[in-house]
Scaffold this motif. Structure first.
Motif, short mmCIF file in Angstrom:
data_model
loop_
_atom_site.label_atom_id
_atom_site.label_comp_id
_atom_site.label_asym_id
_atom_site.label_seq_id
_atom_site.Cartn_x
_atom_site.Cartn_y
_atom_site.Cartn_z
N ALA A 131 0.84 -1.21 0.00
CA ALA A 131 0.00 0.00 0.00
C ALA A 131 0.87 1.25 0.00
N LEU A 132 1.94 1.26 0.78
CA LEU A 132 2.83 2.41 0.82
C LEU A 132 3.58 2.60 -0.50
N ALA A 133 3.94 1.50 -1.14
CA ALA A 133 4.73 1.57 -2.37
C ALA A 133 3.91 1.92 -3.59
N ASP A 134 2.60 1.79 -3.50
CA ASP A 134 1.74 2.02 -4.66
C ASP A 134 1.92 3.44 -5.20
N GLY A 135 2.29 3.54 -6.47
CA GLY A 135 2.46 4.84 -7.10
C GLY A 135 3.84 5.44 -6.97
N LEU A 136 4.71 4.82 -6.17
CA LEU A 136 6.08 5.32 -6.03
C LEU A 136 6.98 4.76 -7.14
N ASP A 137 8.09 5.44 -7.36
CA ASP A 137 9.10 4.96 -8.31
C ASP A 137 10.02 4.01 -7.55
N VAL A 138 9.76 2.71 -7.68
CA VAL A 138 10.52 1.71 -6.93
C VAL A 138 11.14 0.72 -7.92
N ARG A 139 12.41 0.45 -7.75
CA ARG A 139 13.09 -0.57 -8.56
C ARG A 139 13.56 -1.68 -7.64
N PHE A 140 13.14 -2.91 -7.96
CA PHE A 140 13.53 -4.06 -7.17
C PHE A 140 14.70 -4.80 -7.86
N GLY A 141 15.34 -5.67 -7.12
CA GLY A 141 16.47 -6.40 -7.65
C GLY A 141 17.70 -5.54 -7.86
N ALA A 142 17.79 -4.42 -7.13
CA ALA A 142 18.93 -3.51 -7.27
C ALA A 142 19.62 -3.39 -5.91
N ARG A 143 20.75 -4.06 -5.76
CA ARG A 143 21.52 -4.01 -4.52
C ARG A 143 22.59 -2.93 -4.66
N VAL A 144 22.44 -1.84 -3.94
CA VAL A 144 23.40 -0.73 -4.01
C VAL A 144 24.63 -1.09 -3.18
N GLU A 145 25.80 -1.00 -3.81
CA GLU A 145 27.04 -1.33 -3.11
C GLU A 145 27.86 -0.09 -2.78
N ARG A 146 27.81 0.94 -3.66
CA ARG A 146 28.64 2.12 -3.44
C ARG A 146 27.84 3.39 -3.64
N VAL A 147 28.12 4.37 -2.80
CA VAL A 147 27.58 5.72 -2.92
C VAL A 147 28.78 6.66 -2.90
N GLU A 148 29.10 7.26 -4.06
CA GLU A 148 30.32 8.04 -4.20
C GLU A 148 30.03 9.42 -4.77
N ARG A 149 30.84 10.39 -4.38
CA ARG A 149 30.70 11.75 -4.88
C ARG A 149 30.96 11.81 -6.38
N ASP A 150 30.09 12.54 -7.07
CA ASP A 150 30.26 12.82 -8.50
C ASP A 150 29.88 14.29 -8.70
N GLY A 151 30.87 15.17 -8.58
CA GLY A 151 30.57 16.60 -8.59
C GLY A 151 29.85 16.97 -7.31
N ARG A 152 28.70 17.61 -7.45
CA ARG A 152 27.92 18.02 -6.28
C ARG A 152 26.84 17.00 -5.93
#
Length: 340
Positions: A131-152
């Motif tokens: 119910a909460l996810a309904d209408g949201l932009d959600v992608r499944f099967g995506a395991r995020v491994e890195r969050v890195e700076r790219d400019g700002r």
């Protein structure tokens, strides 16, 4: 008020250029945050490693067609905003009150627990997340491994090396140990997340041919490897049958953390029989390991956020255990991001 509007209308709707927000994790906390910010006009994308929303708001199908809520068992609603949302869900049939007989079980001795309103998703706990996810932009099967700076901005990369795009604000809505590497760009936040402790839980989904004779539908178990058992089929909207969920205690689960699911299932079924004071035989028993199940204790802060860097984290390990704590953590962080 429709449930969809409770969170969509929580903050004033903004206009003009707004930060792009990436939320890692589609459990209660991440979805609540995404719902609030989307309603306020932010561009929000949710990424989750699983096949569907929910995290520990999870429901699994049995071999004979019934289901098990093998993660969160029920939830309470005390805080006014969450209670308003739950009441709207009840009106829409997403949630129902569970009137099961709840008590304490100690080697065959049964005693009633304190009366309390307990709610469950219908037809399974994952109905709340859907119910909460309904209408949201959600992608499944995506395991995020890195969050890195790219400019700002921040660039997100999957474990397979796939570029998952840029975001101005990144939120780690996952268990604290999994949040630590995602918060590497904000060492102070990573250290806070690293100080959180979460206990594991072995869960067993057990099906019986005959009714288990006990005057309880859910019980906190004492003097046992188990901490909780529940007759899942006593919850509203469930298919008939005799299906139970058995949760190992934090201490027992930690001591047996690296054993296999095949080893753990019969052990917890045997512990169930001892708690009842008689032998029980399951016709189906499947174990699932929740490595990060319960904060012990939570950090007692609503959420983590560095507004200058645009990195944050939320979850029940911040605001407090249970479903309501995860929800409140996500809403609190959404407010802070909007203020930024």
């Amino acid at each position: 008020m429709p449930a969809s509007r409770v969170l969509d209308d929580l903050l004033p709707r903004r206009s003009g250029p707004l930060p792009r927000v990436a939320v890692i994790g589609a459990g209660m906390s991440g979805l609540a945050l995404a719902r609030v910010l989307t309603g306020a006009g932010f561009g929000v994308r949710v990424l989750d490693k699983g096949r569907g929303p929910g995290g520990r708001l999870s429901t699994r199908r049995s071999a004979e067609g019934g289901t098990f809520d093998h993660g969160a068992q029920y939830f309470t609603a005390r805080e006014p905003l969450f209670r308003t949302l739950v009441e709207a869900w009840v009106a829409e049939g997403v949630v129902a009150e569970w009137h099961g007989r709840i008590g304490t079980l100690t080697r065959g001795a049964v005693s009633p627990a304190k009366e309390s309103e307990r709610y469950v998703g219908v037809p399974g706990m994952n109905a709340v997340a859907k119910a909460l996810a309904d209408g949201l932009d959600v992608r499944f099967g995506a395991r995020v491994e890195r969050v890195e700076r790219d400019g700002r901005a921040w660039r997100l990369t999957s474990e397979t090396g796939e570029d998952l795009g840029l975001a101005d604000v990144v939120v780690a809505a996952v268990p604290a140990p999994q949040a630590v590497p995602l918060l590497a760009g904000a060492p102070a936040l990573a250290a806070q997340a690293g100080s959180a402790r979460l206990s594991p839980c072995w869960a067993v989904m057990a099906r019986f041919e005959e009714t288990v004779a006990v005057e309880l539908d859910g019980a906190f178990v004492e003097d046992s490897p188990l901490s909780w058992v529940a007759r899942d089929t006593s919850k509203p909207g469930r298919a008939p049958g005799e299906r139970w969920v058995l949760h190992g205690s934090p201490e027992y689960s930690a001591a047996h953390l690296e054993e296999t699911a095949e080893e753990m299932a019969p052990k917890l079924v045997e512990a169930f029989g001892k708690a009842l004071g008689r032998d029980v035989r399951a016709v189906e028993a499947v174990a699932h390991r929740w490595r990060f199940a319960m904060p012990s204790p939570p950090l007692e802060t609503p959420a983590l956020f560095d507004p200058a860097l645009g990195l944050g984290a939320c979850g029940d390990w911040c605001a407090g255990p249970r479903v309501e704590g995860a929800f409140l953590s996500g809403v609190a962080l959404a407010r802070r991001i909007a203020e930024r």
